[in-house]
Scaffold this active site. Structure first.
Site, PDB file in Angstrom:
ATOM      1  N   GLY A  25      45.428  50.815  53.062  1.00 35.74           N
ATOM      2  CA  GLY A  25      45.118  51.997  53.879  1.00 35.74           C
ATOM      3  C   GLY A  25      46.101  52.132  55.039  1.00 35.74           C
ATOM      4  O   GLY A  25      46.602  53.214  55.334  1.00 35.74           O
ATOM      5  N   ALA A 140      51.223  45.548  50.081  1.00 40.86           N
ATOM      6  CA  ALA A 140      51.081  45.464  51.540  1.00 40.86           C
ATOM      7  C   ALA A 140      50.201  44.285  51.893  1.00 40.86           C
ATOM      8  O   ALA A 140      49.281  43.949  51.146  1.00 40.86           O
ATOM      9  CB  ALA A 140      50.459  46.747  52.083  1.00 40.86           C
ATOM     10  N   LYS A 196      47.849  48.237  34.137  1.00 43.67           N
ATOM     11  CA  LYS A 196      47.870  47.314  35.284  1.00 43.67           C
ATOM     12  C   LYS A 196      46.802  46.236  35.107  1.00 43.67           C
ATOM     13  O   LYS A 196      47.028  45.061  35.419  1.00 43.67           O
ATOM     14  CB  LYS A 196      47.666  48.103  36.584  1.00 43.67           C
ATOM     15  CG  LYS A 196      47.818  47.249  37.834  1.00 43.67           C
ATOM     16  CD  LYS A 196      48.532  47.970  38.957  1.00 43.67           C
ATOM     17  CE  LYS A 196      48.993  47.014  40.049  1.00 43.67           C
ATOM     18  NZ  LYS A 196      47.973  46.763  41.064  1.00 43.67           N
ATOM     19  N   GLU A 280      38.245  40.416  43.273  1.00 45.29           N
ATOM     20  CA  GLU A 280      37.987  41.578  42.407  1.00 45.29           C
ATOM     21  C   GLU A 280      37.836  41.156  40.938  1.00 45.29           C
ATOM     22  O   GLU A 280      38.028  41.964  40.040  1.00 45.29           O
ATOM     23  CB  GLU A 280      39.103  42.610  42.601  1.00 45.29           C
ATOM     24  CG  GLU A 280      39.126  43.146  44.024  1.00 45.29           C
ATOM     25  CD  GLU A 280      40.037  44.346  44.253  1.00 45.29           C
ATOM     26  OE1 GLU A 280      39.597  45.404  44.676  1.00 45.29           O
ATOM     27  OE2 GLU A 280      41.237  44.195  44.007  1.00 45.29           O
TER      28      GLU A 280
HETATM   29  P1  NAD Z   1      41.774  45.015  52.335  1.00 43.21           P
HETATM   30  O1  NAD Z   1      40.640  44.058  52.232  1.00 43.21           O
HETATM   31  O2  NAD Z   1      42.947  44.676  53.185  1.00 43.21           O
HETATM   32  O3  NAD Z   1      41.237  46.429  52.833  1.00 43.21           O
HETATM   33  C1  NAD Z   1      39.994  46.969  52.498  1.00 43.21           C
HETATM   34  C2  NAD Z   1      39.424  47.607  53.760  1.00 43.21           C
HETATM   35  O4  NAD Z   1      38.225  48.296  53.418  1.00 43.21           O
HETATM   36  C3  NAD Z   1      39.051  46.580  54.843  1.00 43.21           C
HETATM   37  O5  NAD Z   1      39.655  46.962  56.069  1.00 43.21           O
HETATM   38  C4  NAD Z   1      37.540  46.697  54.951  1.00 43.21           C
HETATM   39  O6  NAD Z   1      37.053  46.483  56.257  1.00 43.21           O
HETATM   40  C5  NAD Z   1      37.329  48.138  54.517  1.00 43.21           C
HETATM   41  N1  NAD Z   1      35.961  48.426  54.069  1.00 43.21           N
HETATM   42  C6  NAD Z   1      35.124  47.652  53.326  1.00 43.21           C
HETATM   43  N2  NAD Z   1      33.932  48.269  53.175  1.00 43.21           N
HETATM   44  C7  NAD Z   1      34.024  49.457  53.825  1.00 43.21           C
HETATM   45  C8  NAD Z   1      33.114  50.524  54.053  1.00 43.21           C
HETATM   46  N3  NAD Z   1      31.877  50.486  53.572  1.00 43.21           N
HETATM   47  N4  NAD Z   1      33.543  51.596  54.760  1.00 43.21           N
HETATM   48  C9  NAD Z   1      34.794  51.644  55.276  1.00 43.21           C
HETATM   49  N5  NAD Z   1      35.712  50.632  55.105  1.00 43.21           N
HETATM   50  C10 NAD Z   1      35.314  49.560  54.391  1.00 43.21           C
HETATM   51  O7  NAD Z   1      42.237  45.315  50.847  1.00 43.21           O
HETATM   52  P2  NAD Z   1      43.624  45.962  50.371  1.00 43.21           P
HETATM   53  O8  NAD Z   1      44.594  44.897  50.099  1.00 43.21           O
HETATM   54  O9  NAD Z   1      43.994  47.062  51.293  1.00 43.21           O
HETATM   55  O10 NAD Z   1      43.192  46.540  48.942  1.00 43.21           O
HETATM   56  C11 NAD Z   1      42.372  47.683  48.809  1.00 43.21           C
HETATM   57  C12 NAD Z   1      42.339  48.070  47.333  1.00 43.21           C
HETATM   58  O11 NAD Z   1      43.648  48.468  46.935  1.00 43.21           O
HETATM   59  C13 NAD Z   1      41.953  46.912  46.392  1.00 43.21           C
HETATM   60  O12 NAD Z   1      41.223  47.396  45.304  1.00 43.21           O
HETATM   61  C14 NAD Z   1      43.295  46.392  45.932  1.00 43.21           C
HETATM   62  O13 NAD Z   1      43.234  45.725  44.682  1.00 43.21           O
HETATM   63  C15 NAD Z   1      44.080  47.679  45.836  1.00 43.21           C
HETATM   64  N6  NAD Z   1      45.525  47.469  45.944  1.00 43.21           N
HETATM   65  C16 NAD Z   1      46.021  46.824  47.032  1.00 43.21           C
HETATM   66  C17 NAD Z   1      47.386  46.623  47.114  1.00 43.21           C
HETATM   67  C18 NAD Z   1      48.009  45.921  48.287  1.00 43.21           C
HETATM   68  O14 NAD Z   1      49.207  45.695  48.264  1.00 43.21           O
HETATM   69  N7  NAD Z   1      47.274  45.551  49.326  1.00 43.21           N
HETATM   70  C19 NAD Z   1      48.223  47.085  46.085  1.00 43.21           C
HETATM   71  C20 NAD Z   1      47.660  47.744  44.993  1.00 43.21           C
HETATM   72  C21 NAD Z   1      46.299  47.944  44.935  1.00 43.21           C
HETATM   73  O1  KPL Z   2      49.013  43.020  41.231  1.00 48.21           O
HETATM   74  C1  KPL Z   2      49.162  41.822  41.415  1.00 48.21           C
HETATM   75  C2  KPL Z   2      48.158  41.158  42.279  1.00 48.21           C
HETATM   76  O2  KPL Z   2      48.457  40.146  42.904  1.00 48.21           O
HETATM   77  O3  KPL Z   2      47.028  41.694  42.345  1.00 48.21           O
HETATM   78  C3  KPL Z   2      50.277  41.064  40.727  1.00 48.21           C
HETATM   79  C4  KPL Z   2      50.982  41.989  39.743  1.00 48.21           C
HETATM   80  C5  KPL Z   2      49.724  39.864  40.001  1.00 48.21           C
HETATM   81  C6  KPL Z   2      51.358  40.667  41.701  1.00 48.21           C
HETATM   82  O4  KPL Z   2      50.985  39.645  42.574  1.00 48.21           O
END
Ligand code: NAD
Ligand code: KPL
Length: 321
Positions: A25, A140, A196, A280
């Site tokens: 986010g 991120a 994915k 997850e």
């Molecule tokens: P994160 O835990 O850093 O962020 C999730 C946020 O959601 C937290 O700040 C949490 O406080 C908030 N949250 C939880 N419940 C809530 C609610 N009821 N209302 C409002 N906010 C709430 O996780 P992330 O790494 O940002 O990942 C988020 C999603 O994106 C996951 O499904 C992850 O697999 C996917 N994703 C993340 C990345 C990455 O690089 N971080 C890349 C691809 C996909």
């Molecule tokens: O998407 C990923 C994750 O960590 O959730 C991979 C592709 C495994 C890269 O770390």
């Protein structure tokens, strides 16, 4: 093309609202901050703690850094043109249950969760709302408080989950592309999510169980003794679900190509484990296992990986090989 599929302008005046002020986010908010962006506070406003905005440093992929300050959406803010949902898969339905009643029915909602199952649950719960899904390979993380790092440059594909979402795909892609990140319209988002999911199902649980980086699974007996059976289970479930068929060998190749290209990464599942956060797994191997069981397909490896990661979350030593 039917009238429904013609592009439709986003409602409102261009405000992009983001529910889930975590790593992903904050990444999107930071890159979109030249336009109008706001974070939606958690229901009950625990996130806001008196402040009008959330401030942090964003380290961009090109090495530059910026101070970002994103306002919290309040009841007097204008209505958002689109809602990005960047909560974890397990939190998404609950987060939307508490927030959607305030959102007009024609506001497109874009789900960014990894894995599968959470997106379908939202689309089934609100079938008449414009619900889209995004599959992103951007990376991120937040190594310390107040800092968000764009650690991996990737691409984001956006597609419709409900019929009402179809006319919004292109305008949503345009709005997100204003970030400068690579964003594309995806005609078959379900297949993208599967693509994915396959990779995550072959890497994430192994890294969490073995407590190792992505590349290290490839030399582990625990992985080598199970990967072919895992790929056979995924291939059978994918075919039963009507996805584009892939052989177990093709699936293994995809998994190992990504494990090699991200060899030094700590997977998101291992990172969640190390921080004591809920993983997850239920939306990755757990989803494959549930869909397999629904089709009468045996899925012992997906089931075993799911249970081991669940056990590790309850007791860090319990699920180790
Ligand atoms: P994160 O835990 O850093 O962020 C999730 C946020 O959601 C937290 O700040 C949490 O406080 C908030 N949250 C939880 N419940 C809530 C609610 N009821 N209302 C409002 N906010 C709430 O996780 P992330 O790494 O940002 O990942 C988020 C999603 O994106 C996951 O499904 C992850 O697999 C996917 N994703 C993340 C990345 C990455 O690089 N971080 C890349 C691809 C996909
Ligand atoms: O998407 C990923 C994750 O960590 O959730 C991979 C592709 C495994 C890269 O770390």
């Amino acid at each position: 093309m039917s009238g429904r599929e013609e592009n439709q302008q986003l409602p409102g005046t261009g405000l992009i609202a983001i529910l889930g002020a975590g790593s992903l986010g904050r990444l999107w908010a930071g890159y979109l901050s030249a336009g109008k962006v706001a974070f939606v506070p958690r229901h009950g406003s625990a996130d806001v703690s008196g402040a009008d905005s959330l401030s942090y440093r964003l380290q961009r992929f090109d090495g530059s850094a910026a101070s970002v300050s994103i306002p919290w959406l309040t009841s007097s803010s204008e209505q958002p043109s689109v809602l990005l949902v960047t909560t974890k898969a397990g939190d998404t339905l609950g987060a939307l249950e508490s927030r959607l009643p305030e959102l007009p029915c024609d506001t497109p909602i874009v789900l960014f969760q990894n894995g599968m199952g959470s997106q379908q649950a939202v689309a089934e719960r609100w079938p008449r709302r414009p619900i889209l899904a995004a599959s992103t390979t951007e990376g991120a993380n937040r190594p310390q408080q107040g800092q968000t790092v764009h650690a991996g440059r990737g691409e984001t594909r956006v597609g419709a989950l409900t019929d009402r979402a179809r006319p919004f795909v292109k305008p949503v892609v345009q709005a997100l592309a204003a970030s400068g990140l690579k964003v594309h319209a995806e005609p078959d988002i379900r297949q993208r999510l599967w693509d994915k999911l396959i990779v995550n199902a072959g890497i994430n649980a192994f890294t969490a169980i073995l407590n190792c980086r992505n590349g290290d699974i490839l030399n582990s007996r625990f992985y080598l003794e199970r990967i072919d059976d895992l790929c056979a289970e995924i291939a059978a479930v994918l075919e039963a679900e009507g996805g584009r068929p892939l052989t177990p060998a093709m699936i293994r190749e995809r998994i190992e190509t990504v494990a090699q290209s991200t060899a030094n990464n700590t997977s998101s599942m291992l990172s969640d484990r190390q921080k004591g956060r809920t993983t997850e797994i239920d939306f990755i191997n757990g989803y494959v296992a549930r869909r397999g069981q629904a089709h009468g397909i045996e899925v012992p490896v997906n089931q075993m990986l799911t249970e081991r990661v669940q056990q590790l979350s309850a007791d860090p030593e319990a699920g180790r090989p």
